[in-house]
Motif scaffolding. Structure first.
Motif, PDB file in Angstrom:
ATOM      1  N   GLY A  99       0.866  -1.179   0.000  1.00  0.00           N
ATOM      2  CA  GLY A  99       0.000   0.000   0.000  1.00  0.00           C
ATOM      3  C   GLY A  99       0.902   1.229   0.000  1.00  0.00           C
ATOM      4  O   GLY A  99       2.089   1.138   0.327  1.00  0.00           O
ATOM      5  N   ARG A 101      -2.207  -5.387  -0.787  1.00  0.00           N
ATOM      6  CA  ARG A 101      -2.367  -3.961  -1.022  1.00  0.00           C
ATOM      7  C   ARG A 101      -2.457  -3.129   0.230  1.00  0.00           C
ATOM      8  O   ARG A 101      -1.715  -2.203   0.406  1.00  0.00           O
ATOM      9  CB  ARG A 101      -3.527  -3.709  -1.953  1.00  0.00           C
ATOM     10  N   CYS A 102      -3.351  -3.433   1.113  1.00  0.00           N
ATOM     11  CA  CYS A 102      -3.388  -2.618   2.324  1.00  0.00           C
ATOM     12  C   CYS A 102      -4.034  -3.431   3.432  1.00  0.00           C
ATOM     13  O   CYS A 102      -5.140  -3.910   3.278  1.00  0.00           O
ATOM     14  CB  CYS A 102      -4.172  -1.319   2.107  1.00  0.00           C
ATOM     15  N   VAL A 103      -3.300  -3.603   4.523  1.00  0.00           N
ATOM     16  CA  VAL A 103      -3.866  -4.315   5.665  1.00  0.00           C
ATOM     17  C   VAL A 103      -4.694  -3.346   6.495  1.00  0.00           C
ATOM     18  O   VAL A 103      -5.488  -3.745   7.316  1.00  0.00           O
ATOM     19  CB  VAL A 103      -2.746  -4.895   6.566  1.00  0.00           C
ATOM     20  N   GLY A 104      -4.455  -2.072   6.289  1.00  0.00           N
ATOM     21  CA  GLY A 104      -5.159  -1.071   7.080  1.00  0.00           C
ATOM     22  C   GLY A 104      -4.470  -0.798   8.400  1.00  0.00           C
ATOM     23  O   GLY A 104      -4.983  -0.116   9.262  1.00  0.00           O
TER      24      GLY A 104
END
Lengths: 635, 159
Positions: free
Chosen positions: B86, B124-127
């Motif tokens: 990300g 992409r993005c684990v947050g």
């Protein structure tokens, strides 16, 4: 129990009041002294963040340890531990909040549980070392309301995140939840609801900014046997987690809004298209849907009326393009997620060829509160053409990484320097990227621009879904542009030529530039190619994909020039343009670098300055992180 | 596509999944999600079977499998390593981390080590942007990692 009237809802709200009033109270005014059972506080609630970020830092374990301690001290009748949604201040997670004195503990570990219970919950003494320290005043701040991070925020879409237990429908009802749905069904005509949303000025929060009320009206006007309400929860922008936090922290607001939308446009079916990579959000949403069914707020004859509405979940499978509504609809039909030309719009022919209204999660989360407080209230917030607030995922080289919500019209400077606490490690601000792979990089000169849909577009970026990545002087803008394009090329569905081939060519040119093989001519080609893709790509994502390149070319042309003319990377990021060397005056010959060099490119006698062999060096930077004497120079 | 013979019981489970969804073409993605859950990937034979059950060409199933990054045709390692790519992780050094994992494990993105212990992927993005750069190994999230930490983590998992 089934809720059949507003009266039933009232009863529920009343019965949950005692439980919830503690939190409401502490929201309204700050209790100066700290509370403890030994000092006479009758009841205490411990809220702990159960969002993905904090869960990754073992917040679940903290809950268990707290509960163990509470059981051990036999105070479970007076103390509750409640796992809420995201508080937003992810940088300092895991966060634990004590109610009613509103103490905000940061970076709590499971080992702190015993002390929190013993000292604070029982003894009424705040634990100084767990409090947030304001970096400017170097004083600890115990109430979140006094933190710079929260002061300028206005939480509308995130109103319940970090306040309620997302897996408990009664807590949602206690905060006026499902009253808007009941009022709509029992007292308003569908057209009246649509008018209210139109009047509020709400625009789609997924990126495009299309007026929501108008979208509803278009679908409502269609005549069809079946219509659909779709919630777009395919949050694909890398570095953005607004929608996920809403679904994790306040799933009922999405469920309720979908039902309201169904009533307004004449749909009986709702579908949530959600990323399979969001297991926690999926779980919370499933719980919310099941609870709403149990309470008769979803299903047949909701609140005793003729209105029937139910929601199903559909999983995405990791394709950025599925955030585009036509691609999303194809994906829900079990096909490759390729977009199609509009018109026909989904409002005319969407899922299974039927009229379909697609709204993003954050847009939906705004609906219940707009109906509750009125369109006038909502439209009084924000700017002329962008009403309400916007949630941003603030990340990158910034002190306070987290989830924030600000009124439209707040400036980038306020967001970055006041809420975000400025740039990490005292570095210089270089750029802020908004809008993800469809957006652009804004610079110093844009810092005082009020954030809204139109201003960001005019500045060469866009609102997008709300990712906001801050970059400092160490970030190379050519590399950043290449990073985004790499993403786009990977994610391009391949249907239209401009996006499939054009972006690939742009990526090749950018890679060439970062390797020091670019020419000035290449920069012109990038510009031309970018404009052609913008004009000719099939879908919204393709049309905006050159934005990161075009905006960096506009704002950082000198940096591109340095790469192609002098063959240097001013930010010292492009590997091929760097040389690693050892400063003989600083090197003491400790051999640490040589020992860890994966390429064995460093040699030297013990206690004598070492040297790096440039032909062997792979420029991995391992020596820099190993050297304790700052002897490695990069030029 | 690699040819792997499907075990009888797996085949039966796949058929059951298709039946559960009424062998409906529109449910293809949901079916693939559940089928991948059985063994962690979607081998060619499995796709053929699903195509047969739903009465659609294998090319259509393969078209969907190859379109979505969540679906994979290679078995994952015992410890699947996913480096977050990300933007937040990227600007905080995610790419350097990835390079180091590639170097230490000796494999490229999308590959599995010959001993089957590790596989390497990007996500992409684990947050967990507050913990950037982030790496997920199995279910565990490792935050604020530096390239120097990589070797130690791999060694610990190998032991």
């Amino acid at each position: 129990m089934k809720i059949l009237s507003i009266h039933d809802l009232e009863k529920l709200r009343k019965s949950a009041e005692a439980h919830m009033s503690l939190r409401e109270e502490s929201n309204r005014h700050v209790v100066d002294h700290s509370c403890g059972l030994a000092t006479g506080t009758p009841h205490i609630q411990i809220l702990i963040c159960g969002g993905t970020g904090c869960k990754a830092s073992s917040s679940q374990e903290i809950v268990q340890r707290l509960q163990m301690e509470i059981a051990e001290h036999q105070i479970s009748e007076k103390v509750e531990v409640i796992m809420t949604g995201c508080f937003g201040f992810c940088e300092k997670g895991p966060i634990v909040k004590i109610i009613p004195d509103n103490t905000f503990y940061v970076q709590v570990t499971p080992e702190d549980a015993a002390e929190i219970v013993r000292e604070h919950i029982i003894g009424g003494r705040k634990i100084e070392r767990l409090l947030y320290v304001d970096p400017k005043t170097e004083k600890s701040v115990s109430d979140s309301k006094h933190m710079d991070f929260y002061r300028k925020q206005m939480r509308i879409a995130l109103r319940n995140c970090g306040t309620i237990d997302p897996e408990n429908i009664e807590e949602y009802i206690a905060r006026d939840g499902y009253f808007p749905l009941a009022t709509c069904l029992l007292r308003k005509k569908p057209q009246e609801v649509i008018e209210e949303i139109k009047l509020s000025g709400l625009r789609g929060r997924g990126g495009g900014g299309f007026p929501t009320g108008l979208k509803w009206e278009l679908t409502a006007k269609q005549q069809a046997e079946q219509k659909y309400v779709v919630c777009n929860a395919d949050e694909g922008d890398p570095g953005a987690f607004m929608d996920r936090s809403i679904m994790e922290g306040d799933p009922h607001s999405v469920v309720e809004a979908m039902a309201i939308c169904g009533y307004s446009i004449g749909a009986t079916k709702g579908l949530v298209y959600i990323r399979a990579e969001y297991p926690l959000a999926v779980h919370r949403l499933k719980v919310a849907i099941a609870q709403a069914r149990d309470y008769g707020l979803l299903g047949d004859n909701i609140l005793g009326t003729d209105f029937c509405f139910d929601i199903e979940i559909r999983y995405g499978a990791g394709a950025f393009v599925c955030g585009e509504e036509t691609a999303l609809i194809h994906s829900m039909e079990g096909k490759r997620g390729e977009p199609t030309l509009k018109p026909p719009f989904p409002a005319e022919s969407g899922y299974k060829g039927m009229p379909t209204n697609v709204n993003n999660v954050e847009t939906l989360a705004n609906i219940p509160i707009i109906l509750n407080k009125g369109a006038k209230w909502f439209s009084s917030i924000g700017t002329e053409r962008s009403k309400g607030t916007k949630v941003f995922a603030l990340a990158g080289k910034i002190n306070n990484v987290g989830l924030i919500e600000v009124p439209m019209g707040t400036t980038l400077r306020e967001v970055i320097y006041e809420i975000g606490g400025g740039i990490k490690n005292g570095k210089k601000f270089k750029a802020v990227q908004t809008g993800g792979p469809s957006g652009g990089c804004l610079t110093e000169k844009h810092l005082d621009t009020p954030i809204d849909f139109d201003n960001l577009l005019a500045a060469g970026s866009m609102m997008g879904s709300g990712g906001m990545i801050v970059m400092d002087e160490d970030d190379c803008m050519v590399s950043v542009a290449r990073f985004y394009l790499d993403f786009t090329v990977e994610e391009s569905c391949g249907k239209c030529t401009p996006c499939r081939i054009g972006n690939k060519r742009m990526l090749e040119i950018l890679t060439k530039i970062t390797e020091g093989k670019g020419t000035e001519e290449d920069l012109k080609t990038l510009q031309t190619l970018g404009k052609v893709i913008k004009d000719t790509a099939l879908c919204g994502l393709g049309q905006t994909s050159p934005n990161p390149v075009l905006s960096t070319l506009d704002n950082f042309y000198d940096e591109y020039l340095a790469h192609v003319k002098q063959k240097v990377c001013p930010a010292k990021q492009c590997k091929a343009l760097l040389t690693y060397a050892i400063n003989p005056e600083k090197c003491i010959g400790c051999h640490a670098c040589a020992k860890h060099c994966p390429a064995e490119a460093i040699t030297g006698m013990t206690r004598k300055p070492h040297i790096i062999h440039p032909d062997l060096c792979i420029r991995c930077g391992m020596c820099v992180s190993r050297c304790k004497f700052n002897a490695i120079v990069i030029c | 596509m690699a040819t792997i013979k499907l075990a009888c019981d797996v085949a039966r489970q796949v058929e059951a999944i298709c039946d559960k969804h009424g062998n409906d073409q529109g449910e293809l993605i949901n079916i693939l999600h559940e089928a991948q859950h059985l063994q962690g990937y979607l081998p060619e034979e499995m796709q053929r079977l699903i195509a047969h059950k739903l009465n659609i060409p294998v090319s259509k199933v393969y078209g969907v499998v190859s379109f979505y990054t969540f679906f994979t045709m290679t078995p994952k390692g015992k410890h699947p390593v996913s480096v977050c790519m990300g933007t937040a992780c990227y600007v905080r050094g995610g790419e350097k981390l990835l390079e180091e994992f590639k170097r230490v494990l000796g494999i490229d993105v999308g590959e599995t080590t010959p001993d089957g212990k590790f596989s390497l992927d990007c996500l992409r993005c684990v947050g967990a942007c507050g913990l950037a750069p982030v790496v997920m190994i199995g279910e565990k999230v490792y935050g604020r990692l530096q390239p120097v930490d990589v070797k130690k983590i791999i060694e610990e998992l190998e032991a």
